[in-house]
Design a protein around this motif. Structure first.
Motif, PDB file in Angstrom:
ATOM      1  N   TYR A  38       0.852  -1.191   0.000  1.00  0.00           N
ATOM      2  CA  TYR A  38       0.000   0.000   0.000  1.00  0.00           C
ATOM      3  C   TYR A  38       0.882   1.233   0.000  1.00  0.00           C
ATOM      4  O   TYR A  38       1.967   1.239   0.595  1.00  0.00           O
ATOM      5  N   ARG A  39       0.428   2.300  -0.660  1.00  0.00           N
ATOM      6  CA  ARG A  39       1.285   3.460  -0.879  1.00  0.00           C
ATOM      7  C   ARG A  39       1.838   4.049   0.414  1.00  0.00           C
ATOM      8  O   ARG A  39       2.971   4.491   0.454  1.00  0.00           O
ATOM      9  N   LYS A  40       1.038   4.072   1.469  1.00  0.00           N
ATOM     10  CA  LYS A  40       1.498   4.639   2.736  1.00  0.00           C
ATOM     11  C   LYS A  40       1.973   3.560   3.705  1.00  0.00           C
ATOM     12  O   LYS A  40       2.286   3.858   4.854  1.00  0.00           O
ATOM     13  N   GLY A  41       2.022   2.319   3.238  1.00  0.00           N
ATOM     14  CA  GLY A  41       2.508   1.228   4.072  1.00  0.00           C
ATOM     15  C   GLY A  41       3.884   0.781   3.626  1.00  0.00           C
ATOM     16  O   GLY A  41       4.450   1.299   2.658  1.00  0.00           O
ATOM     17  N   ARG A  42       4.443  -0.190   4.323  1.00  0.00           N
ATOM     18  CA  ARG A  42       5.771  -0.693   3.977  1.00  0.00           C
ATOM     19  C   ARG A  42       5.696  -1.616   2.770  1.00  0.00           C
ATOM     20  O   ARG A  42       4.733  -2.346   2.581  1.00  0.00           O
ATOM     21  N   VAL A  43       6.733  -1.548   1.964  1.00  0.00           N
ATOM     22  CA  VAL A  43       6.795  -2.365   0.758  1.00  0.00           C
ATOM     23  C   VAL A  43       7.392  -3.724   1.108  1.00  0.00           C
ATOM     24  O   VAL A  43       8.240  -3.836   1.989  1.00  0.00           O
ATOM     25  N   SER A  44       6.926  -4.756   0.432  1.00  0.00           N
ATOM     26  CA  SER A  44       7.434  -6.111   0.635  1.00  0.00           C
ATOM     27  C   SER A  44       8.065  -6.625  -0.650  1.00  0.00           C
ATOM     28  O   SER A  44       7.677  -6.225  -1.752  1.00  0.00           O
ATOM     29  N   LEU A  45       9.019  -7.521  -0.484  1.00  0.00           N
ATOM     30  CA  LEU A  45       9.687  -8.174  -1.607  1.00  0.00           C
ATOM     31  C   LEU A  45       9.346  -9.651  -1.581  1.00  0.00           C
ATOM     32  O   LEU A  45       9.516 -10.316  -0.554  1.00  0.00           O
ATOM     33  N   SER A  46       8.875 -10.168  -2.713  1.00  0.00           N
ATOM     34  CA  SER A  46       8.601 -11.597  -2.854  1.00  0.00           C
ATOM     35  C   SER A  46       9.499 -12.153  -3.959  1.00  0.00           C
ATOM     36  O   SER A  46       9.591 -11.574  -5.038  1.00  0.00           O
ATOM     37  N   ILE A  47      10.155 -13.279  -3.675  1.00  0.00           N
ATOM     38  CA  ILE A  47      10.965 -13.970  -4.672  1.00  0.00           C
ATOM     39  C   ILE A  47      10.300 -15.312  -4.972  1.00  0.00           C
ATOM     40  O   ILE A  47       9.973 -16.066  -4.053  1.00  0.00           O
ATOM     41  N   GLN A  48      10.077 -15.592  -6.262  1.00  0.00           N
ATOM     42  CA  GLN A  48       9.464 -16.845  -6.692  1.00  0.00           C
ATOM     43  C   GLN A  48      10.331 -17.500  -7.764  1.00  0.00           C
ATOM     44  O   GLN A  48      10.988 -16.815  -8.553  1.00  0.00           O
ATOM     45  N   GLU A  49      10.288 -18.806  -7.815  1.00  0.00           N
ATOM     46  CA  GLU A  49      10.978 -19.524  -8.883  1.00  0.00           C
ATOM     47  C   GLU A  49      10.384 -19.150 -10.235  1.00  0.00           C
ATOM     48  O   GLU A  49      11.101 -19.017 -11.230  1.00  0.00           O
ATOM     49  N   SER A  50       9.061 -18.959 -10.284  1.00  0.00           N
ATOM     50  CA  SER A  50       8.349 -18.485 -11.466  1.00  0.00           C
ATOM     51  C   SER A  50       7.041 -17.884 -10.981  1.00  0.00           C
ATOM     52  O   SER A  50       6.651 -18.092  -9.821  1.00  0.00           O
ATOM     53  N   PRO A  51       6.317 -17.140 -11.841  1.00  0.00           N
ATOM     54  CA  PRO A  51       5.043 -16.558 -11.398  1.00  0.00           C
ATOM     55  C   PRO A  51       4.008 -17.590 -10.971  1.00  0.00           C
ATOM     56  O   PRO A  51       3.055 -17.251 -10.280  1.00  0.00           O
ATOM     57  N   ARG A  52       4.198 -18.843 -11.346  1.00  0.00           N
ATOM     58  CA  ARG A  52       3.235 -19.895 -11.003  1.00  0.00           C
ATOM     59  C   ARG A  52       3.555 -20.599  -9.687  1.00  0.00           C
ATOM     60  O   ARG A  52       2.813 -21.485  -9.263  1.00  0.00           O
TER      61      ARG A  52
END
Length: 256
Positions: free
Chosen positions: A104-118
């Motif tokens: 969310y724009r005023k919230g903290r950003v998160s990073l997600s790492i995936q092997e693929s989008p699936r």
């Protein structure tokens, strides 16, 4: 009927969404607030089976309440070969993974790492930076995020990506603490909505119960080259389509 599609913005530089080069921008209809998606994400092929550690939840509950702090100096880690890779190249010694920055724009950003989008996320880190601040940094062109943790003898058997807590720097300025966490229901819902997206940026309908009726979640998704320097360093370089002058983003995980 049919699969719900996120609203893409291609290479838009709007303050409401991240900016990323898109190989084939095409308009799509704005989604209405969506119910929770049925999870169809797959386990990564090399996902380590391990027990959940309550200490991760303790770190998250404690450090999420910490303020985002003001600048301090940072040592950018020394890279193998002494230089950054070409972000437009496709061939390398590293592996290619899918990385998603969202929040969310005023919230903290998160990073997600995936092997693929699936696939289910293999790593989720809540970063010590508001989404709108990261958007502003990316609009400047080059962003280097360093996540540092202390090297100690009792950590010898812990893989660096299993560390629960990092001190975070953005372009050399200390911003606070990044915290690894298990993927939440909302995280999985975002990954499910973005399953057909390999690269792009835009906004998704948010959780009105948490952020209010007008909430929107910004996201940026791209391929990243994952380079393992040693047992104490891993780096993710965002890959841009060749010939595209989009933002350059590097994320360093290091023990110092």
């Amino acid at each position: 009927m049919g699969e719900q599609r996120p609203r893409l913005s291609g290479a838009s530089s709007s303050a409401d969404s991240f900016s990323i080069p898109s190989p084939s921008p095409s308009p799509s209809p704005s989604p209405s607030p969506a119910p929770r998606q049925h999870n169809t994400l797959l386990e990564p092929s090399h996902q380590n089976k391990r027990k959940s550690k309550k200490v991760f939840r303790v770190f998250r509950s404690v450090f999420r309440s910490f303020p985002i702090i003001t600048p301090a100096a940072c040592k950018i880690p020394v890279l193998p070969g002494g230089s950054l890779p070409d972000p437009h190249r496709s061939g390398s010694n590293g592996s290619k993974v899918t990385g998603t920055l969202f929040g969310y724009r005023k919230g903290r950003v998160s990073l997600s790492i995936q092997e693929s989008p699936r696939c289910l996320p293999s790593l989720v880190v809540e970063l010590a930076m508001q989404t709108m601040v990261l958007q502003k940094e990316l609009s400047g062109g080059m962003v280097r995020i360093a996540l540092e943790t202390e090297k100690r003898a009792d950590k010898e058997k812990i893989k660096i990506m299993d560390e629960p807590l990092w001190t975070m720097f953005c372009n050399g300025k200390k911003t606070g603490y990044g915290v690894k966490r298990d993927a939440t229901e909302e995280d999985l819902n975002v990954m499910e909505l973005l399953r057909p997206v390999s690269m792009g940026a835009g906004v998704l309908p948010g959780n009105s119960e948490a952020e209010g009726p007008d909430s929107e979640m910004a996201y940026m998704r791209a391929y990243f080259e994952r380079v393992v320097g040693s047992k104490d360093s891993e780096t993710f370089y965002m890959l841009s389509p060749e010939g595209n002058n989009g933002p350059e983003l590097s994320i360093f995980f290091v023990r110092v």
